[in-house]
Design a protein around this motif. Structure first.
Motif, PDB file in Angstrom:
ATOM      1  N   GLY A 224      25.784 110.928 113.683  1.00  0.00           N
ATOM      2  CA  GLY A 224      26.317 110.449 115.188  1.00  0.00           C
ATOM      3  C   GLY A 224      25.711 109.302 115.586  1.00  0.00           C
ATOM      4  O   GLY A 224      25.969 108.547 116.463  1.00  0.00           O
ATOM      5  N   ASP A 225      24.448 108.847 115.075  1.00  0.00           N
ATOM      6  CA  ASP A 225      23.970 107.567 115.305  1.00  0.00           C
ATOM      7  C   ASP A 225      23.186 106.684 114.360  1.00  0.00           C
ATOM      8  O   ASP A 225      22.006 106.543 114.281  1.00  0.00           O
ATOM      9  N   VAL A 226      24.163 106.445 113.348  1.00  0.00           N
ATOM     10  CA  VAL A 226      23.702 105.614 112.207  1.00  0.00           C
ATOM     11  C   VAL A 226      24.229 104.320 112.351  1.00  0.00           C
ATOM     12  O   VAL A 226      25.408 104.118 112.704  1.00  0.00           O
ATOM     13  N   THR A 227      23.371 103.211 112.177  1.00  0.00           N
ATOM     14  CA  THR A 227      23.912 101.908 111.821  1.00  0.00           C
ATOM     15  C   THR A 227      23.809 101.722 110.583  1.00  0.00           C
ATOM     16  O   THR A 227      22.845 101.350 109.853  1.00  0.00           O
ATOM     17  N   VAL A 228      24.903 101.082 109.770  1.00  0.00           N
ATOM     18  CA  VAL A 228      24.931 100.561 108.397  1.00  0.00           C
ATOM     19  C   VAL A 228      24.802  98.992 108.482  1.00  0.00           C
ATOM     20  O   VAL A 228      25.326  98.288 109.144  1.00  0.00           O
ATOM     21  N   GLU A 229      23.694  98.560 107.744  1.00  0.00           N
ATOM     22  CA  GLU A 229      23.434  97.257 107.659  1.00  0.00           C
ATOM     23  C   GLU A 229      23.652  96.637 106.318  1.00  0.00           C
ATOM     24  O   GLU A 229      22.855  96.980 105.521  1.00  0.00           O
ATOM     25  N   PHE A 230      24.616  95.798 106.316  1.00  0.00           N
ATOM     26  CA  PHE A 230      25.019  95.265 104.932  1.00  0.00           C
ATOM     27  C   PHE A 230      24.141  94.057 104.514  1.00  0.00           C
ATOM     28  O   PHE A 230      23.891  93.145 105.520  1.00  0.00           O
ATOM     29  N   ILE A 231      23.610  94.084 103.595  1.00  0.00           N
ATOM     30  CA  ILE A 231      22.538  92.987 102.965  1.00  0.00           C
ATOM     31  C   ILE A 231      23.354  92.627 101.638  1.00  0.00           C
ATOM     32  O   ILE A 231      23.650  93.369 100.846  1.00  0.00           O
ATOM     33  N   GLY A 232      23.307  91.220 101.469  1.00  0.00           N
ATOM     34  CA  GLY A 232      24.017  90.725  99.947  1.00  0.00           C
ATOM     35  C   GLY A 232      25.241  91.194  99.742  1.00  0.00           C
ATOM     36  O   GLY A 232      26.102  90.983 100.575  1.00  0.00           O
ATOM     37  N   PHE A 233      25.578  91.407  98.477  1.00  0.00           N
ATOM     38  CA  PHE A 233      27.037  91.919  98.004  1.00  0.00           C
ATOM     39  C   PHE A 233      27.088  93.193  98.169  1.00  0.00           C
ATOM     40  O   PHE A 233      26.550  94.127  97.749  1.00  0.00           O
ATOM     41  N   ASN A 234      28.377  93.470  98.897  1.00  0.00           N
ATOM     42  CA  ASN A 234      28.726  94.714  99.285  1.00  0.00           C
ATOM     43  C   ASN A 234      30.476  94.960  98.993  1.00  0.00           C
ATOM     44  O   ASN A 234      31.161  94.141  99.399  1.00  0.00           O
ATOM     45  N   ALA A 235      30.705  95.783  98.147  1.00  0.00           N
ATOM     46  CA  ALA A 235      32.163  95.975  97.467  1.00  0.00           C
ATOM     47  C   ALA A 235      32.504  97.313  97.537  1.00  0.00           C
ATOM     48  O   ALA A 235      31.767  98.501  97.348  1.00  0.00           O
TER      49      ALA A 235
ATOM     50  N   GLU B  53      32.023 110.741  96.137  1.00  0.00           N
ATOM     51  CA  GLU B  53      30.510 110.742  96.945  1.00  0.00           C
ATOM     52  C   GLU B  53      30.432 109.712  98.068  1.00  0.00           C
ATOM     53  O   GLU B  53      30.126 110.316  99.208  1.00  0.00           O
ATOM     54  N   ALA B  54      31.222 108.800  98.027  1.00  0.00           N
ATOM     55  CA  ALA B  54      31.333 107.947  99.221  1.00  0.00           C
ATOM     56  C   ALA B  54      32.117 108.477 100.506  1.00  0.00           C
ATOM     57  O   ALA B  54      31.653 108.448 101.412  1.00  0.00           O
ATOM     58  N   ILE B  55      33.090 109.377 100.151  1.00  0.00           N
ATOM     59  CA  ILE B  55      33.871 109.998 101.405  1.00  0.00           C
ATOM     60  C   ILE B  55      32.851 111.202 101.882  1.00  0.00           C
ATOM     61  O   ILE B  55      32.654 111.090 103.205  1.00  0.00           O
ATOM     62  N   ALA B  56      32.050 111.583 100.936  1.00  0.00           N
ATOM     63  CA  ALA B  56      31.124 112.923 101.396  1.00  0.00           C
ATOM     64  C   ALA B  56      29.904 112.066 102.332  1.00  0.00           C
ATOM     65  O   ALA B  56      29.613 112.555 103.293  1.00  0.00           O
ATOM     66  N   ILE B  57      29.456 110.891 101.893  1.00  0.00           N
ATOM     67  CA  ILE B  57      28.428 110.333 102.691  1.00  0.00           C
ATOM     68  C   ILE B  57      28.940 109.738 104.113  1.00  0.00           C
ATOM     69  O   ILE B  57      28.358 109.824 104.758  1.00  0.00           O
ATOM     70  N   SER B  58      30.021 109.168 103.965  1.00  0.00           N
ATOM     71  CA  SER B  58      30.859 108.741 105.129  1.00  0.00           C
ATOM     72  C   SER B  58      30.874 110.039 106.376  1.00  0.00           C
ATOM     73  O   SER B  58      30.551 109.632 107.504  1.00  0.00           O
ATOM     74  N   LYS B  59      31.456 111.088 105.784  1.00  0.00           N
ATOM     75  CA  LYS B  59      31.127 112.154 106.682  1.00  0.00           C
ATOM     76  C   LYS B  59      29.797 112.638 107.185  1.00  0.00           C
ATOM     77  O   LYS B  59      29.492 112.893 108.299  1.00  0.00           O
TER      78      LYS B  59
ATOM     79  N   ALA C 231      33.713 101.283  97.334  1.00  0.00           N
ATOM     80  CA  ALA C 231      33.429 102.423  98.248  1.00  0.00           C
ATOM     81  C   ALA C 231      32.604 102.158  99.383  1.00  0.00           C
ATOM     82  O   ALA C 231      32.810 102.909 100.287  1.00  0.00           O
ATOM     83  N   VAL C 232      31.497 101.463  99.304  1.00  0.00           N
ATOM     84  CA  VAL C 232      30.604 101.158 100.395  1.00  0.00           C
ATOM     85  C   VAL C 232      31.101 100.727 101.350  1.00  0.00           C
ATOM     86  O   VAL C 232      30.890 100.725 102.515  1.00  0.00           O
ATOM     87  N   THR C 233      32.306  99.800 101.395  1.00  0.00           N
ATOM     88  CA  THR C 233      32.952  99.037 102.537  1.00  0.00           C
ATOM     89  C   THR C 233      33.333  99.904 103.619  1.00  0.00           C
ATOM     90  O   THR C 233      33.426  99.938 104.703  1.00  0.00           O
ATOM     91  N   TRP C 234      34.224 101.030 102.822  1.00  0.00           N
ATOM     92  CA  TRP C 234      34.490 102.020 103.804  1.00  0.00           C
ATOM     93  C   TRP C 234      33.848 103.120 104.196  1.00  0.00           C
ATOM     94  O   TRP C 234      34.016 103.925 104.871  1.00  0.00           O
ATOM     95  N   MET C 235      32.884 103.413 103.120  1.00  0.00           N
ATOM     96  CA  MET C 235      31.769 104.487 103.275  1.00  0.00           C
ATOM     97  C   MET C 235      31.189 104.282 104.845  1.00  0.00           C
ATOM     98  O   MET C 235      30.839 105.313 105.343  1.00  0.00           O
ATOM     99  N   ALA C 236      30.771 103.254 105.082  1.00  0.00           N
ATOM    100  CA  ALA C 236      30.295 102.791 106.257  1.00  0.00           C
ATOM    101  C   ALA C 236      31.068 103.167 107.575  1.00  0.00           C
ATOM    102  O   ALA C 236      30.496 103.182 108.560  1.00  0.00           O
ATOM    103  N   PHE C 237      32.387 103.470 107.545  1.00  0.00           N
ATOM    104  CA  PHE C 237      33.079 103.801 108.524  1.00  0.00           C
ATOM    105  C   PHE C 237      32.623 104.921 109.335  1.00  0.00           C
ATOM    106  O   PHE C 237      32.976 105.120 110.575  1.00  0.00           O
ATOM    107  N   GLY C 238      31.966 105.930 108.605  1.00  0.00           N
ATOM    108  CA  GLY C 238      31.174 106.983 109.320  1.00  0.00           C
ATOM    109  C   GLY C 238      30.216 106.614 110.078  1.00  0.00           C
ATOM    110  O   GLY C 238      29.543 107.630 110.923  1.00  0.00           O
TER     111      GLY C 238
END
Length: 351
Positions: A59-70, A47-53, A72-79
């Motif tokens: 094309g115009d998404v900013t990921v804003e990390f709040i609190g604890f993040n670990a 699911e994280a791979i699909a979300i990253s895609k 799959a979400v850490t590299w999901m944000a690379f999209g």
């Protein structure tokens, strides 16, 4: 254009915070810039791979990390176009885990089978680790060896450390609006001393973290402070679905925490398991029905979606006359659904 906000506050799963959840809200946002606010321990890799895609395609998404993040979400944000994190954020990369569950007594042959199964599990975990490490390395410019070293440590990084590694583009300071009373109200509700005003100078930055630390220090300077004042217990009734599953009125919240018994956890786990099974059964039933519909005709099978399939079936049914007397081929005149439903493109015998 106005920025569209999407919240991902929990684990990535097939039915909760999933690719379909993110796609729905990205579609709602349209071409507007999107801010995806995330606090999550990770979850389903697929699911994280699909979300990253999906983030990449928008094309115009900013990921804003709040609190604890670990995880799959850490590299999901690379999209995303940009990744930011608040200064009090913690960030974790680690090696993947696969489910292993052996119990009972085994003879030599059974043990050998389990060893082979474990070897396969190990190879699967290693393959996942390599895929994830390559994602980290491609994004940051670090070597695979450096990334593997970090993943092996399973070390929580601060927001600034994550930025130094290249996982985060910007660290957001927790600056407070001095005209806002939100923090003061929060401290009062918790029974803490008011957040002190810190004068900005060359030696100390006026940040949320510094001010909270100073506020907590004030607790120990106040001789009249007692534990009963700090702990504020209230009844929270807002989790209606969970309350219904557990057959309770609500949860007692103390120090912003809820305590569950082992029996309650078992009940919740059973409810989630049953819900997952019902979803799987519904999916299987739907897929089976869809396969039967596709088997009616190539025209139906090749239709773009469910609505198009229905229209194709309706067109075919409309072509079936109630009865036809003596057709040109000398048949009995009765035409069936299959006669009409055959894709004319594939009827080379009639050309």
């Amino acid at each position: 254009m106005k920025e569209y906000i999407i919240d991902l506050f929990g684990d990535i799963t097939n039915w909760g915070y999933s690719r379909n959840y993110i796609k729905y809200y990205l579609d709602q946002a349209g071409k507007n810039p999107v801010r995806l606010r995330v606090t999550s321990f990770g979850g389903n890799v697929n699911e994280a791979i699909a979300i990253s895609k999906l983030l990449e395609e928008h094309g115009d998404v900013t990921v804003e990390f709040i609190g604890f993040n670990a995880s799959a979400v850490t590299w999901m944000a690379f999209g995303a176009k940009r990744i930011v994190a608040y200064e009090d954020t913690l960030w974790l990369a680690h090696k993947s885990s696969v489910a292993v569950s052996f119990y009972g007594a085994f003879n030599a042959d059974s043990i050998e089978e389990k060893i082979k199964e474990l070897q396969n599990k190990k190879q699967m975990a290693e393959a996942l680790d390599l895929i994830i490490a390559k994602k980290y390395a491609d994004y940051t410019g670090k070597t695979i060896e450096e990334i593997f070293g970090l993943m092996g440590e399973s070390k929580w990084l601060t927001a600034h450390e994550a930025k130094d590694w290249g996982f985060v583009n910007e660290v957001l300071p927790g600056k407070m609006n001095k005209n806002s009373s939100a923090a003061t109200n929060l401290f009062e509700a918790m029974g803490l001393p008011p957040v002190p005003e810190v004068k900005t100078d060359n030696t100390k930055e006026d940040t949320l973290v510094n001010r909270i630390v100073d506020g907590i220090k004030g607790i120990f300077k106040n001789e009249d402070t007692n534990h009963d004042k700090i702990i504020n217990t209230v009844m929270n009734k807002e989790f209606l679905s969970v309350n219904k599953v557990l057959n309770i009125e609500g949860f007692e919240v103390a120090d912003n925490k809820v305590t569950l018994t082992v029996e309650q956890m078992k009940i919740i786990n059973t409810a989630l398991t049953n819900a997952g099974q019902e979803i799987d059964q519904a999916d299987n039933k739907y897929n089976g029905l869809l396969a039967k519909i596709d088997g009616l005709s190539d025209v139906v099978k090749n239709a773009a979606d469910e609505d198009a399939k229905i229209e194709a079936i309706r067109d075919i049914v409309n072509k079936i006359p109630a009865s036809v007397v003596n057709d040109n081929n000398g048949g009995n005149g009765n035409r069936t659904f299959n006669d009409v439903a055959v894709d004319p493109i594939n009827r080379f015998d009639e050309e």
